[in-house]
Structures are given as C-alpha cells and as structure tokens.
Design a protein around this motif. Structure first.
Motif, PDB file in Angstrom:
ATOM      1  N   MET A   1       0.881  -1.270  -0.046  1.00 45.18           N
ATOM      2  CA  MET A   1       0.074   0.022  -0.140  1.00 45.18           C
ATOM      3  C   MET A   1       0.918   1.289   0.074  1.00 45.18           C
ATOM      4  N   SER A   2       0.113   2.495   0.098  1.00 44.84           N
ATOM      5  CA  SER A   2       0.976   3.734   0.011  1.00 44.84           C
ATOM      6  C   SER A   2       2.394   3.604   0.813  1.00 44.84           C
ATOM      7  N   GLY A   3       2.258   3.123   2.173  1.00 41.64           N
ATOM      8  CA  GLY A   3       3.778   3.194   2.976  1.00 41.64           C
ATOM      9  C   GLY A   3       4.525   2.100   2.841  1.00 41.64           C
ATOM     10  N   ASP A   4       4.278   0.900   1.896  1.00 38.30           N
ATOM     11  CA  ASP A   4       5.126  -0.049   1.897  1.00 38.30           C
ATOM     12  C   ASP A   4       5.261  -0.629   0.464  1.00 38.30           C
ATOM     13  N   TYR A   5       4.589  -0.254  -0.439  1.00 36.18           N
ATOM     14  CA  TYR A   5       4.544  -0.424  -1.797  1.00 36.18           C
ATOM     15  C   TYR A   5       5.853  -0.943  -2.502  1.00 36.18           C
ATOM     16  N   ARG A   6       6.666  -0.051  -2.411  1.00 33.98           N
ATOM     17  CA  ARG A   6       8.157  -0.365  -2.829  1.00 33.98           C
ATOM     18  C   ARG A   6       8.720  -1.545  -2.260  1.00 33.98           C
ATOM     19  N   ILE A   7       8.577  -1.998  -1.061  1.00 28.07           N
ATOM     20  CA  ILE A   7       9.139  -3.227  -0.417  1.00 28.07           C
ATOM     21  C   ILE A   7       8.246  -4.195  -1.089  1.00 28.07           C
ATOM     22  N   ALA A   8       6.895  -4.079  -1.222  1.00 27.80           N
ATOM     23  CA  ALA A   8       6.022  -5.246  -1.802  1.00 27.80           C
ATOM     24  C   ALA A   8       6.466  -5.629  -3.200  1.00 27.80           C
ATOM     25  N   LEU A   9       6.878  -4.498  -3.873  1.00 31.04           N
ATOM     26  CA  LEU A   9       7.242  -4.801  -5.396  1.00 31.04           C
ATOM     27  C   LEU A   9       8.606  -5.293  -5.526  1.00 31.04           C
ATOM     28  N   GLU A  10       9.416  -5.038  -4.462  1.00 30.29           N
ATOM     29  CA  GLU A  10      10.747  -5.659  -4.407  1.00 30.29           C
ATOM     30  C   GLU A  10      10.544  -7.273  -4.231  1.00 30.29           C
ATOM     31  N   GLU A  11       9.530  -7.491  -3.400  1.00 31.36           N
ATOM     32  CA  GLU A  11       9.256  -8.910  -2.995  1.00 31.36           C
ATOM     33  C   GLU A  11       8.264  -9.741  -4.017  1.00 31.36           C
ATOM     34  N   GLY A  12       7.891  -9.157  -4.933  1.00 31.91           N
ATOM     35  CA  GLY A  12       7.169  -9.839  -6.060  1.00 31.91           C
ATOM     36  C   GLY A  12       5.692  -9.628  -6.167  1.00 31.91           C
ATOM     37  N   SER A  13       5.261  -8.220  -5.378  1.00 34.83           N
ATOM     38  CA  SER A  13       3.889  -8.205  -5.979  1.00 34.83           C
ATOM     39  C   SER A  13       3.532  -7.944  -7.186  1.00 34.83           C
ATOM     40  N   THR A  14       2.355  -8.237  -7.806  1.00 36.76           N
ATOM     41  CA  THR A  14       1.856  -8.147  -9.031  1.00 36.76           C
ATOM     42  C   THR A  14       0.841  -7.009  -8.946  1.00 36.76           C
ATOM     43  N   MET A  15       0.336  -6.289  -7.804  1.00 36.71           N
ATOM     44  CA  MET A  15      -0.574  -5.330  -7.757  1.00 36.71           C
ATOM     45  C   MET A  15      -0.292  -4.825  -6.365  1.00 36.71           C
ATOM     46  N   VAL A  16      -0.072  -3.366  -6.448  1.00 34.37           N
ATOM     47  CA  VAL A  16      -0.082  -2.720  -5.241  1.00 34.37           C
ATOM     48  C   VAL A  16      -1.571  -1.596  -5.307  1.00 34.37           C
ATOM     49  N   ARG A  17      -2.088  -1.709  -3.966  1.00 32.29           N
ATOM     50  CA  ARG A  17      -3.180  -0.866  -3.810  1.00 32.29           C
ATOM     51  C   ARG A  17      -2.415   0.489  -3.160  1.00 32.29           C
ATOM     52  N   ILE A  18      -2.855   1.582  -3.879  1.00 33.69           N
ATOM     53  CA  ILE A  18      -2.455   2.836  -3.526  1.00 33.69           C
ATOM     54  C   ILE A  18      -3.505   3.834  -3.530  1.00 33.69           C
ATOM     55  N   GLY A  19      -3.691   4.512  -2.597  1.00 33.84           N
ATOM     56  CA  GLY A  19      -4.491   5.390  -2.332  1.00 33.84           C
ATOM     57  C   GLY A  19      -4.208   6.890  -1.849  1.00 33.84           C
ATOM     58  N   THR A  20      -3.693   6.889  -0.659  1.00 30.37           N
ATOM     59  CA  THR A  20      -3.570   8.194  -0.092  1.00 30.37           C
ATOM     60  C   THR A  20      -2.287   9.038  -0.897  1.00 30.37           C
ATOM     61  N   TYR A  21      -1.270   8.174  -1.475  1.00 26.55           N
ATOM     62  CA  TYR A  21      -0.293   8.954  -2.063  1.00 26.55           C
ATOM     63  C   TYR A  21      -0.898   9.559  -3.361  1.00 26.55           C
ATOM     64  N   ILE A  22      -1.703   8.941  -4.011  1.00 24.86           N
ATOM     65  CA  ILE A  22      -2.485   9.433  -5.025  1.00 24.86           C
ATOM     66  C   ILE A  22      -3.368  10.458  -4.966  1.00 24.86           C
ATOM     67  N   PHE A  23      -4.403  10.132  -4.013  1.00 25.51           N
ATOM     68  CA  PHE A  23      -5.478  11.110  -3.829  1.00 25.51           C
ATOM     69  C   PHE A  23      -5.290  11.974  -2.834  1.00 25.51           C
ATOM     70  N   GLY A  24      -4.482  11.919  -1.715  1.00 24.62           N
ATOM     71  CA  GLY A  24      -4.523  12.616  -0.483  1.00 24.62           C
ATOM     72  C   GLY A  24      -5.221  11.989   0.472  1.00 24.62           C
ATOM     73  N   GLU A  25      -5.280  12.407   1.650  1.00 25.12           N
ATOM     74  CA  GLU A  25      -5.940  11.973   2.762  1.00 25.12           C
ATOM     75  C   GLU A  25      -7.520  11.933   2.624  1.00 25.12           C
ATOM     76  N   ARG A  26      -8.134  10.866   3.311  1.00 23.44           N
ATOM     77  CA  ARG A  26      -9.628  10.870   2.792  1.00 23.44           C
ATOM     78  C   ARG A  26     -10.449  11.405   3.493  1.00 23.44           C
ATOM     79  N   ASN A  27     -11.611  12.375   3.114  1.00 19.82           N
ATOM     80  CA  ASN A  27     -12.568  12.535   3.643  1.00 19.82           C
ATOM     81  C   ASN A  27     -13.917  11.563   4.126  1.00 19.82           C
ATOM     82  N   TYR A  28     -13.534  11.013   5.321  1.00 24.24           N
ATOM     83  CA  TYR A  28     -14.537  10.063   5.793  1.00 24.24           C
ATOM     84  C   TYR A  28     -16.076  10.454   6.034  1.00 24.24           C
TER      85      TYR A  28
END
Length: 218
Positions: free
Chosen positions: A191-218
């Motif tokens: 995810m936003s905070g750890d996706y680089r490590i995930a990609l290094e470890e073989g992830s085929t799909m990273v789930r990124i929200g905050t880094y793209i859209f900013g903080e959520r308005n719940y």
C-alpha cells in the motif's frame, strides 16, 4: 497533482506489476482525473459506494473490491466487479459462487491471507490456504476462480518486519502456484506506505490510495 502521481507510479511499475488506485471515500471527480491520466484499475471497499460511482464513470473501468465483504452485500457487487481481493472465509466464497451463478458470471477472487501482527486483520492462515488447495476445495465452486492471494503487512516502522511478512506471502503464492494452481496470476500486496518493499518482494498489484488522492474525507 492526481494526474502526476498516476503517471509517476505507472511509469515506475516493474514488469508484471500493476497499480490499483484505491479510490474509496474519494469523489467521482478525483477518479475521473486519474482516469484521464490513463488509470483503469480502481479499488473500493464499500459496496454501496462503488455501486453509486460506477454508473457515473466510464464503462471500461475495472472495479476491484478490497474491503471486508459481508455476504449480504455480495449480490450487488457480483454483476460487475472485476476482482474481489479480500475473500477471508469459505462461507463468503460459497456466497460469491452462488450469486455469480445466478447472473451467469465467473468471478475472479483472491484469498486474503493473515500474516500481520495485528489481531484485527481478517483472513486465512498460510496453512489454511495450503489445505484449501491440497483438498481441492477450489473445485467446489464453478462460478468462482481463485487467481491468487492478497495480504497486508503489519502497520509498523520496521522495514525488515514488513519485508519478512511479504516474503511469507510470496513463498505461499509460489508454492500454491507450483503445486496446485498453475493459473495463479495475482499477488496483491503493498500500500502507500510499503509498496516499494512489496514490489521488491514480487507483488503483482499494489493498492495505493493516499499517495495518489491525498487524505480521505470520511
């Protein structure tokens, strides 16, 4: 800004990995900006929200469901969803199969695997997943196709711990693919905070929200 982040992330994806833009709690306008930048995969975690959004946005969007899915909401989701990431029980899998049969679809799913330290996380244990496939449980469901696994690392400031959990998921994915499910194609982790490590470890799909859209308005 959204456009820039989408372009930056997609251009940095290694071969075989894709970006899932997590648009939950963000407005249709933000999703459209990401779409206009070329993004087509979007992740939502509330059924009511994604049902409302999909009719306001282009039809070629791939909607992925990434939240905890309640069985009583499956019926609304199954007619259009591309991939359900968080299947955490066989009971849920059976309900997806039942509803998919009723609308003449086969729905791709990922088994959610619990490797994080937090007790609140849902999911199968790695041992449960191996048992599921070794017993041929996946063959009970004609309208569900389990195409991989999904998992989340612990929410800690310890890269080594995060990496070790991603390694467990990768090892499990490789074992199931080699022994039981050669059609496996998705290892959804990072995810936003750890996706680089995930990609290094073989992830085929990273789930990124905050880094793209900013903080959520719940």
């Amino acid at each position: 800004m959204i456009k820039d982040r989408i372009i930056e992330l997609n251009s940095s994806m290694p071969a075989g990995a894709r970006l899932l833009a997590v648009s939950k709690f963000h407005p249709v306008e933000a999703i459209r900006e990401a779409y206009d930048a070329g993004q087509r995969l979007f992740g939502e975690s509330r059924v009511q929200e994604v049902v409302a959004k999909k009719d306001q946005l282009p039809a070629d969007i791939e909607w992925h469901f990434i939240g905890h899915l309640q069985t009583n909401k499956v019926k609304q989701l199954v007619p259009f969803v591309t991939l359900i990431h968080g299947v955490d029980t066989e009971h849920l899998l059976a309900e997806i199969d039942k509803q998919a049969a009723l609308c003449g679809r086969t729905v791709d799913c990922l088994l959610e695997v619990h490797v994080a330290r937090e007790e609140s996380k849902f999911g199968f244990s790695p041992e449960d997943v191996l048992r599921f496939f070794s017993e041929g449980a996946d063959r009970r469901y004609e309208h569900v196709r389990v195409v991989g696994i999904m998992g989340m690392a612990s929410h800690v400031d310890d890269d080594a711990a995060i990496r070790s959990e991603f390694k467990i998921l990768r090892s499990l994915y490789d074992e199931v693919k080699a022994k039981y499910a050669p059609w496996f194609r998705e290892l959804s982790m990072g995810m936003s905070g750890d996706y680089r490590i995930a990609l290094e470890e073989g992830s085929t799909m990273v789930r990124i929200g905050t880094y793209i859209f900013g903080e959520r308005n719940y």
